[in-house]
Design an enzyme around this catalytic site. Structure first.
Site, PDB file in Angstrom:
ATOM      1  N   ASP A   1      -8.387   2.246  -4.814  1.00 38.39           N
ATOM      2  CA  ASP A   1      -7.210   1.490  -4.375  1.00 38.39           C
ATOM      3  C   ASP A   1      -6.266   2.331  -3.524  1.00 38.39           C
ATOM      4  O   ASP A   1      -5.076   2.048  -3.442  1.00 38.39           O
ATOM      5  CB  ASP A   1      -6.457   0.922  -5.595  1.00 38.39           C
ATOM      6  CG  ASP A   1      -6.008   1.998  -6.569  1.00 38.39           C
ATOM      7  OD1 ASP A   1      -6.415   3.164  -6.398  1.00 38.39           O
ATOM      8  OD2 ASP A   1      -5.249   1.679  -7.492  1.00 38.39           O
TER       9      ASP A   1
ATOM     10  N   LYS B   1       1.495  10.358 -15.625  1.00 40.61           N
ATOM     11  CA  LYS B   1       2.693   9.521 -15.706  1.00 40.61           C
ATOM     12  C   LYS B   1       3.771  10.107 -16.616  1.00 40.61           C
ATOM     13  O   LYS B   1       4.081   9.561 -17.680  1.00 40.61           O
ATOM     14  CB  LYS B   1       2.315   8.103 -16.137  1.00 40.61           C
ATOM     15  CG  LYS B   1       1.241   7.510 -15.230  1.00 40.61           C
ATOM     16  CD  LYS B   1       1.124   6.031 -15.278  1.00 40.61           C
ATOM     17  CE  LYS B   1       0.201   5.511 -14.202  1.00 40.61           C
ATOM     18  NZ  LYS B   1      -1.223   5.749 -14.341  1.00 40.61           N
TER      19      LYS B   1
ATOM     20  N   ASP C   1      -0.892   4.225  -2.229  1.00 40.35           N
ATOM     21  CA  ASP C   1      -1.517   3.576  -3.380  1.00 40.35           C
ATOM     22  C   ASP C   1      -1.066   2.117  -3.354  1.00 40.35           C
ATOM     23  O   ASP C   1       0.114   1.836  -3.456  1.00 40.35           O
ATOM     24  CB  ASP C   1      -1.022   4.281  -4.651  1.00 40.35           C
ATOM     25  CG  ASP C   1      -1.394   3.555  -5.935  1.00 40.35           C
ATOM     26  OD1 ASP C   1      -1.950   2.447  -5.870  1.00 40.35           O
ATOM     27  OD2 ASP C   1      -1.124   4.109  -7.011  1.00 40.35           O
TER      28      ASP C   1
END
Ligand code: GDD
Ligand code: MG
Length: 355
Positions: free
Chosen positions: A109, A160, A219
């Site tokens: 992606d 993250k 992204d």
């Protein structure tokens, strides 16, 4: 040289368009992202791509008839109802990948223009088990963040991180080269996260390296990022485009208009409009900063701004579709409907005034 492309995620933030199509097949200025990835792999000397899919993404990819660009294509499918995460599919494809040489892994992606070949070469120089491409961003909290030592070794990798906890702004660009030793780090038969389970262990064992890459990197996680990706690619095409066109209808560059598109009188297309194959646009329509997927029909006097219009969607006459709206495949927006900002319409749903 082999590459594995991970394409089994659910693309939740791009729903409801991802209900009917994996993110890797989203068109960018009318070319599917996966097609762009194939082209880039071929340019970088790769000869085989293993697509790590689920049953649904495999089905959609096979429907699309993408050009293989000379690549040998193989599919490796996650088990039914058991998504394997980002490392599990690599373990599952172990036999297809083989143990002969390092291989490249790409998140399916990401649109980026750095050299895969250089990443591969630096991996071999460092004798690393894994070498990831690192890209600098302003807000790293949505990504995997790496702390890099002077010798390009990754000291720490945090997926993250919470706000304020990111050690740097260097993030995993979603492209890495792995040596076959990696297979012994991934347990078989269950979902495994490369970023949360495998990379931190490699960092501890000092066999994990990174290389900074610059240039275009995006992204396509969220709708706004998907629109932005289209804008960027349209800008690169702008120089090749003709001057603004005014006649029966008006075209304001940059735009991408695919084969079979029909545009009615007095309509204004652009700037930043993408019209997919066989899109039909009525008279007195305005479309800007939007992507309209193939076979959609836009009725007379409609206005579409900052929106995503799915495949086969019918937008009625005198409708108003504004910023952040996403109309999923085959939905119908009836005549005269004005949608508010950020409204999403599910696939095949009909929207009339008052719904
Ligand atoms: N086959 C398979 N099975 N593929 C999967 C699965 C799965 O269960 N889950 C995710 N993928 C694929 C997705 O389709 C995508 O191409 C890739 O793996 C990464 O998953 P995302 O869900 O898109 O992860 P992310 O965007 O939150 O984070 C990843 O990408 C960032 C860069 O955009 C991580 O790799 C981060 O570390 C990285 O910074
Ligand atoms: Mg992603």
């Amino acid at each position: 040289m082999k590459a594995v492309i991970l394409i089994g995620g659910f693309g939740t933030r791009l729903r409801p368009l991802t209900c009917t199509r994996p993110k890797a097949l989203f068109p960018i200025a009318n070319k599917p992202l996966l097609q762009m990835i194939f082209e880039k792999l071929a340019e970088n000397g790769f000869d085989e791509a293993i697509l790590a899919v689920n049953a649904l993404t495999e089905f959609h990819i096979k429907q699309q008839r993408l050009s293989r660009c000379g690549l040998k294509l193989k599919f490796s499918r996650d088990p039914p109802k058991m998504p394997l995460g980002t490392a599990g599919p690599i373990k599952k494809a172990e036999k297809l990948i083989g143990h002969e040489e390092p291989f490249l892994v790409l998140n399916g992606d990401i649109l980026a223009d750095f050299s895969y070949k250089e990443l591969w070469e630096s991996h071999n120089e460092d004798k690393a088990v894994a070498t990831i491409a690192l890209h600098e961003v302003d807000d790293p909290t949505r990504y995997g963040v790496a702390e890099l030592a002077a010798d390009n070794r990754i000291k720490r990798f945090i997926e993250k991180p919470a706000k304020g906890a990111a050690p740097t702004r260097l993030i995993n660009a979603g492209a890495y080269v792995l040596s076959p030793k990696i297979f012994s780090y991934i347990p078989a038969g269950r979902a495994v996260s490369m970023e949360r389970e495998v990379f931190p262990r490699l960092a501890e064992q000092k066999i994990f390296y990174g290389r900074k890459v610059s240039g275009l990197w995006i992204d396509m996680g969220k709708p706004e990022e998907y629109l932005q990706t289209n804008r960027i690619v349209l800008n690169t095409l702008r120089s090749k485009q003709d001057k603004p066109m005014k006649g029966r209808f008006e075209v304001k560059p940059p735009v991408a208009i695919d084969k079979g598109v029909v545009i009615g009188e007095n309509s204004v297309i652009g700037p930043y409009a993408v019209l997919g194959r066989n899109v039909s646009v009525g008279c007195n329509v305005h479309i800007s900063d939007s992507v309209v997927f193939a076979d959609a029909k836009i009725g007379d006097f409609a206005s579409v701004t900052g929106a995503l219009i799915g495949e086969g969607v019918v937008v009625g006459k005198k409708t108003k579709i504004v910023e952040g709206c996403i109309i999923a495949d085959q939905a119908k927006v009836k005549d005269g409907v004005a949608l508010g900002k950020g409204v999403s319409v599910c696939p095949a749903k009909e929207i009339c005034e008052g719904t």
